[in-house]
Design an enzyme around this catalytic site. Structure first.
Site, PDB file in Angstrom:
ATOM      1  N   LYS A  70       0.807  -1.228   0.000  1.00 21.15           N
ATOM      2  CA  LYS A  70       0.000   0.000   0.000  1.00 21.15           C
ATOM      3  C   LYS A  70       0.843   1.283   0.000  1.00 21.15           C
ATOM      4  O   LYS A  70       0.479   2.262  -0.657  1.00 21.15           O
ATOM      5  CB  LYS A  70      -0.986  -0.020   1.175  1.00 21.15           C
ATOM      6  CG  LYS A  70      -2.056  -1.114   0.976  1.00 21.15           C
ATOM      7  CD  LYS A  70      -2.921  -1.327   2.202  1.00 21.15           C
ATOM      8  CE  LYS A  70      -4.048  -0.327   2.250  1.00 21.15           C
ATOM      9  NZ  LYS A  70      -5.077  -0.719   3.254  1.00 21.15           N
ATOM     10  N   ASP A 107     -10.056   3.540   2.540  1.00 22.83           N
ATOM     11  CA  ASP A 107     -10.268   2.853   3.823  1.00 22.83           C
ATOM     12  C   ASP A 107     -11.058   3.716   4.817  1.00 22.83           C
ATOM     13  O   ASP A 107     -11.988   3.231   5.470  1.00 22.83           O
ATOM     14  CB  ASP A 107      -8.930   2.452   4.452  1.00 22.83           C
ATOM     15  CG  ASP A 107      -8.276   1.275   3.744  1.00 22.83           C
ATOM     16  OD1 ASP A 107      -9.001   0.480   3.116  1.00 22.83           O
ATOM     17  OD2 ASP A 107      -7.033   1.151   3.823  1.00 22.83           O
ATOM     18  N   GLY A 133      -5.149   1.260  19.100  1.00 19.92           N
ATOM     19  CA  GLY A 133      -4.301   0.778  18.007  1.00 19.92           C
ATOM     20  C   GLY A 133      -3.770   1.908  17.159  1.00 19.92           C
ATOM     21  O   GLY A 133      -4.433   2.939  16.986  1.00 19.92           O
ATOM     22  N   ILE A 222     -12.587  -3.170  13.558  1.00 19.93           N
ATOM     23  CA  ILE A 222     -12.223  -3.368  12.147  1.00 19.93           C
ATOM     24  C   ILE A 222     -12.006  -4.845  11.850  1.00 19.93           C
ATOM     25  O   ILE A 222     -11.922  -5.246  10.702  1.00 19.93           O
ATOM     26  CB  ILE A 222     -10.984  -2.549  11.746  1.00 19.93           C
ATOM     27  CG1 ILE A 222      -9.729  -3.051  12.458  1.00 19.93           C
ATOM     28  CG2 ILE A 222     -11.196  -1.082  11.994  1.00 19.93           C
ATOM     29  CD1 ILE A 222      -8.460  -2.593  11.753  1.00 19.93           C
ATOM     30  N   GLY A 245     -16.585  -5.271  11.601  1.00 18.52           N
ATOM     31  CA  GLY A 245     -15.592  -4.805  10.642  1.00 18.52           C
ATOM     32  C   GLY A 245     -15.834  -5.204   9.195  1.00 18.52           C
ATOM     33  O   GLY A 245     -15.172  -4.682   8.291  1.00 18.52           O
TER      34      GLY A 245
HETATM   35  P1  ATR Z   1      -3.295  -2.564  10.817  1.00 21.86           P
HETATM   36  O1  ATR Z   1      -2.642  -1.982   9.606  1.00 21.86           O
HETATM   37  O2  ATR Z   1      -4.422  -3.498  10.516  1.00 21.86           O
HETATM   38  O3  ATR Z   1      -3.730  -1.513  11.785  1.00 21.86           O
HETATM   39  P2  ATR Z   1      -0.831  -3.291  12.240  1.00 21.86           P
HETATM   40  O4  ATR Z   1      -0.095  -2.173  11.614  1.00 21.86           O
HETATM   41  O5  ATR Z   1      -0.191  -4.612  12.315  1.00 21.86           O
HETATM   42  O6  ATR Z   1      -2.220  -3.544  11.505  1.00 21.86           O
HETATM   43  O7  ATR Z   1      -1.297  -2.817  13.695  1.00 21.86           O
HETATM   44  C1  ATR Z   1      -1.819  -3.720  14.593  1.00 21.86           C
HETATM   45  C2  ATR Z   1      -2.257  -2.967  15.858  1.00 21.86           C
HETATM   46  O8  ATR Z   1      -2.663  -3.942  16.835  1.00 21.86           O
HETATM   47  C3  ATR Z   1      -1.120  -2.174  16.481  1.00 21.86           C
HETATM   48  O9  ATR Z   1      -1.688  -1.024  17.081  1.00 21.86           O
HETATM   49  C4  ATR Z   1      -0.580  -3.152  17.539  1.00 21.86           C
HETATM   50  O10 ATR Z   1       0.078  -2.534  18.614  1.00 21.86           O
HETATM   51  P3  ATR Z   1       1.681  -2.246  18.548  1.00 21.86           P
HETATM   52  O11 ATR Z   1       1.874  -1.008  17.727  1.00 21.86           O
HETATM   53  O12 ATR Z   1       2.090  -2.079  19.961  1.00 21.86           O
HETATM   54  O13 ATR Z   1       2.293  -3.480  17.895  1.00 21.86           O
HETATM   55  C5  ATR Z   1      -1.875  -3.770  18.014  1.00 21.86           C
HETATM   56  N1  ATR Z   1      -1.668  -5.064  18.670  1.00 21.86           N
HETATM   57  C6  ATR Z   1      -1.370  -6.235  18.108  1.00 21.86           C
HETATM   58  N2  ATR Z   1      -1.269  -7.211  19.026  1.00 21.86           N
HETATM   59  C7  ATR Z   1      -1.511  -6.629  20.229  1.00 21.86           C
HETATM   60  C8  ATR Z   1      -1.545  -7.088  21.584  1.00 21.86           C
HETATM   61  N3  ATR Z   1      -1.320  -8.370  21.890  1.00 21.86           N
HETATM   62  N4  ATR Z   1      -1.826  -6.186  22.555  1.00 21.86           N
HETATM   63  C9  ATR Z   1      -2.070  -4.900  22.249  1.00 21.86           C
HETATM   64  N5  ATR Z   1      -2.045  -4.400  21.007  1.00 21.86           N
HETATM   65  C10 ATR Z   1      -1.775  -5.242  19.994  1.00 21.86           C
END
Ligand code: ATR
Length: 278
Positions: A70, A107, A133, A222, A245
Site C-alpha cells: 500500500k 479505507d 491501536g 475493524i 468490521g
Molecule cells: P493494521 O494496519 O491493521 O492496523 P498493524 O499495523 O499490524 O495492523 O497494527 C496492529 C495494531 O494492533 C497495532 O496497534 C498493535 O500494537 P503495537 O503497535 O504495539 O504493535 C496492536 N496489537 C497487536 N497485538 C496486540 C496485543 N497483543 N496487545 C495490544 N495491542 C496489539
C-alpha cells in the site's frame, strides 16, 4: 464490427489468497450484469513497479492494493488524492486512458460509510472518539473521523511511540494515552473503535475495561473474524450499538468499483452473506 474491450480490475497483494475482494467485486459484477473481470494477483515486492506499469496495456482499468504494497503503490503513482496523501498509502488505483496511475485510499471513507449505513443516528461530532491501536488502519480511521467532525481523538496503543508518531501528523486534536490507561479513554465518548488484533482468533483476549464507555456511544471494530469480537461483546453489554468490521471492507470497495465499471454498487445483507460464505 467493433470490439469493446472487457474491463479488467483486480487486487494486488502478497500473499493474496485470503483476500475477500474478488468475492466482493465478482458479486457486484454478476448482480448488475456488467461486463468485466476482477482477479486476485500475487505480486512480490520487487515486481510491483513493472506489474503496475504494465497493467494498462494488459487491459486493466485499475486495481485494489493490499498488504504489503500500500505504501509502495502510493509512491509509484503519477497522481494522488488528498486523502491518500494524508493516510500515507493507496488501496485503490485508477488507470487513465494514457496509462497514468491515479492513487486513492478509500479505507477511511469505507469506515465512515459503514458506520453511517449501520447507525444512521450516529453523530461523530457529538463527543470525542476513542481509538485503540496505531497501525495503518488506525491512521485511515483517524483521518476520516476528523473529517467527519470528531472534536477530539483519544489514541492509545501498546507501543506508545507508534501512537505518538501517528498523532504528530494531526496536531492537538489527537491526544495520546498510555496503554496502562486504556480504560480511561472511553469516558464520555461518542465513538469507540478497536483497530488492534486483540480478541481476534488466535490472538490474546481483549482485557481492557469498558466500564466508562457510555451506552450512547457507537462501538466499531475493524476485525471481522469473528464478526462480533470480544470488544464488541463488551460494548454491547454496556448497552452500546455495535458495528462489525466486515462493512468497512465492503464499503471501501465501492469507489473503485464505480470508477472502473461505471456503476455505484450497494452494500446489502445479501452481499454480506455472500462474502461471509467465502
Ligand atoms: P493494521 O494496519 O491493521 O492496523 P498493524 O499495523 O499490524 O495492523 O497494527 C496492529 C495494531 O494492533 C497495532 O496497534 C498493535 O500494537 P503495537 O503497535 O504495539 O504493535 C496492536 N496489537 C497487536 N497485538 C496486540 C496485543 N497483543 N496487545 C495490544 N495491542 C496489539
Amino acid at each position: 464490427m467493433s470490439h469493446k474491450k472487457i474491463p479488467l480490475a483486480g487486487v494486488i497483494g502478497h500473499p493474496i489468497s485470503h483476500s475477500l475482494s474478488p468475492a466482493l467485486h465478482g458479486y457486484w459484477l454478476r448482480q448488475y450484469g456488467l461486463a468485466g473481470h476482477y482477479v486476485p494477483m500475487d505480486v512480490a515486492p520487487e515486481d510491483l513497479e513493472p506489474v503496475l506499469r504494465g497493467l494498462h496495456k494488459a487491459g486493466f482499468v485499475g486495481c485494489n492494493i493490499t498488504i504489503p504494497h500500500k505504501e509502495a503503490a502510493l509512491a509509484l503513482a503519477d497522481e494522488v488524492t488528498e486523502r491518500a496523501r494524508l493516510i500515507g498509502s493507496a488501496n485503490t488505483l485508477v488507470l487513465g486512458a494514457d496509462g497514468r496511475i491515479h492513487a486513492d485510499n478509500t479505507d477511511g471513507f469505507g469506515f465512515i460509510a459503514n458506520l453511517k449505513q449501520s447507525a444512521p443516528e450516529w453523530e461523530p461530532s457529538a463527543g470525542p472518539a476513542a481509538v485503540l491501536g496505531a497501525g495503518g488502519a488506525s491512521r485511515a480511521i483517524i483521518v476520516s473521523l476528523l473529517e467527519a467532525g470528531a472534536p477530539e481523538i483519544r489514541l492509545c496503543n501498546r507501543t506508545r511511540a507508534r501512537a505518538e508518531a501517528l498523532a504528530e501528523a494531526f496536531g492537538p486534536k489527537v491526544k495520546v494515552y498510555d496503554w496502562a490507561d486504556a480504560a480511561s479513554i472511553f469516558d464520555r465518548v461518542a465513538t469507540a473503535i478497536n483497530t488492534t488484533s486483540l480478541g481476534m482468533a488466535g490472538q490474546p483476549p481483549f482485557d481492557i475495561s469498558l466500564d466508562l464507555l457510555p451506552a450512547t456511544a457507537l462501538a466499531a471494530d475493524i476485525v471481522y473474524v469473528p464478526l462480533v469480537t470480544a470488544f464488541l461483546q463488551k460494548a454491547q453489554a454496556r448497552g452500546c450499538k455495535i458495528v462489525d468490521g466486515l462493512g468497512m471492507l465492503l464499503h471501501q470497495g465501492c469507489p473503485g468499483f464505480e470508477r472502473w465499471f461505471g456503476r455505484t454498487p450497494e452494500v446489502t445483507e445479501a452481499l454480506r452473506a455472500e462474502v461471509l460464505g467465502k
